[in-house]
Design a protein around this motif. Structure first.
Motif, short mmCIF file in Angstrom:
data_model
loop_
_atom_site.label_atom_id
_atom_site.label_comp_id
_atom_site.label_asym_id
_atom_site.label_seq_id
_atom_site.Cartn_x
_atom_site.Cartn_y
_atom_site.Cartn_z
N ASP A 69 6.01 6.16 -4.96
CA ASP A 69 6.42 5.16 -4.00
C ASP A 69 6.81 5.87 -2.70
N ASN A 118 -0.81 11.23 1.84
CA ASN A 118 -1.25 10.80 0.52
C ASN A 118 -1.73 9.35 0.47
N ILE A 119 -1.23 8.52 1.40
CA ILE A 119 -1.77 7.16 1.50
C ILE A 119 -3.00 7.16 2.40
N ALA A 170 0.82 -1.22 0.00
CA ALA A 170 0.00 0.00 0.00
C ALA A 170 0.85 1.27 0.00
N LYS A 209 3.16 1.95 -2.00
CA LYS A 209 3.45 2.29 -3.39
C LYS A 209 2.15 2.48 -4.13
N THR A 210 1.86 3.71 -4.48
CA THR A 210 0.61 4.03 -5.16
C THR A 210 0.85 4.15 -6.66
N GLU A 211 -0.21 4.42 -7.40
CA GLU A 211 -0.06 4.60 -8.85
C GLU A 211 0.78 5.83 -9.18
N LYS A 212 0.79 6.80 -8.28
CA LYS A 212 1.50 8.05 -8.55
C LYS A 212 2.92 8.07 -7.99
#
Length: 353
Positions: free
Chosen positions: A216, A252-253, A209, A211-214
């Motif tokens: 790390d 952001n997470i 979790a 590491k997002t699409e936008k």
């Protein structure tokens, strides 16, 4: 050309960005900065065993950085962590454990950190010549599909019996196994201190979790800073951490505790400020923060290593623990890159930001 000018040349057009920055959020007057008496000033009133203080003294007083308060440690446990063939194919000499120890000695490192097997095989020959740090847990890569968990590979007493001055361990903070790892390593550190050994914690984060699409956020300053804070809570004497590459991981997470004022008060986007936040989480620098050297990328390794050292030192860190950039090269080049990093810490003109 003197050392300072040489370092500026390596930094190129970013020299002033790194060398002239002033931290205005957490200032240098607020943190404890390394010096030749660091270990006595920090630990003499602590609960550390007197023999543990001697072990720390052996580490800090060895090699080219002796009596400066800074550390240059060679860590080679990648034969387990990243698999031996993948780690050593660029320089197969390092399949032989003796060459690992020889590299640390020739480069003037404070100590060498490796596995039970590597250091145990040559303990009678070298344990009195350079401080040994035994890495007691590892993530093995033979389970299929790969899993990511740190498992104890031996006992603290075995490390003590081979003459090691300290143990190292990794915790994957944020992973589903982290609670067990925290318990295991806090107990291992207690035993090490009771035996008179120093403790170093690899404070790494690991969760899909993060590491997002936008972006790390495994190396976000806020997330890694909290990992550091847990690490010093279980009484690590030294914290190893990757340099932060971004911030706002909690925000952001959307987990943990955060608010906008927290970020505004503590740091900026400047890499030295982000690293300063990591230092602050190590009890305002009283527990030394050593930065990871990162993986080898080839020709840019020397510049990257010097840049990392400058960021760490100016942020108030305590040194570099660098492996792959050194051992994945011919022996002489490995020695040169380690000693080039040491020059950053020996250069008085590079001060705390």
């Amino acid at each position: 050309m003197d050392t300072y000018e040489n370092i500026k040349e390596y930094l190129g057009d970013k020299a002033s960005f790194y060398l002239e920055h002033v931290c205005e959020k957490i200032t240098k007057d607020e943190i404890y900065t390394p010096n030749g008496n660091s270990k006595e000033e920090i630990f003499s009133n602590s609960n550390r065993h007197p023999q543990a203080l001697r072990s720390l003294a052996q580490l800090y007083n060895h090699g080219n950085l002796a009596n400066t308060g800074y550390l240059s440690i060679l860590p080679i446990d990648q034969g387990i962590e990243h698999s031996a063939a993948f780690s050593f194919y660029k320089n197969p000499d390092y399949f032989d454990p003796e060459n690992i120890i020889k590299l640390a000695i020739e480069a003037g490192c404070n100590g060498v950190a490796s596995t039970f097997g590597v250091l145990g095989l040559y303990s009678r020959k070298y344990a009195h010549k350079i401080p040994f740090i035994v890495k007691v847990n590892h993530n093995e890569l033979l389970t299929y599909p790969n899993k990511y968990d740190q498992t104890l590979f031996g006992k603290v007493k075995d490390a003590w019996n081979m003459g090691a001055i300290g143990i190292g361990a990794t915790i994957y903070f944020g992973s589903k196994e982290s609670n067990r790892q925290i318990k295991e390593i806090s107990e291992a550190f207690e035993e090490a201190h009771n035996l008179g050994m120093a403790t170093i914690l690899w404070c790494y984060t690991r969760n899909e979790a993060f590491k997002t699409e936008k972006e790390d956020y495994h190396t976000a300053a806020d997330v890694t800073g909290q990992a550091n804070h847990i690490g010093v809570t279980i009484q690590a004497d030294i914290i190893k951490q990757k340099l932060p590459t971004n911030n706002y991981g909690f925000k952001n997470i959307d987990f943990g505790k955060y608010n906008d004022e927290m970020y505004e008060t503590l740091t900026t986007k400047h890499p030295i400020d982000l690293c300063r936040l990591q230092v602050a989480n190590c009890y305002m620098g009283r527990i030394g923060l050593i930065s990871s050297g990162g993986g080898s990328k080839g020709e840019s390794d020397l510049v990257e290593a010097i840049t990392t050292a400058v960021i760490n030192k100016r942020a108030g860190g305590s040194g570099l623990i660098m492996g792959r950039k050194a051992f994945q090269k011919p022996f002489g080049e490995g020695v040169n890159i380690l000693q080039s990093v040491q020059q950053v810490y020996l250069e008085d003109k590079i001060d705390i930001a």
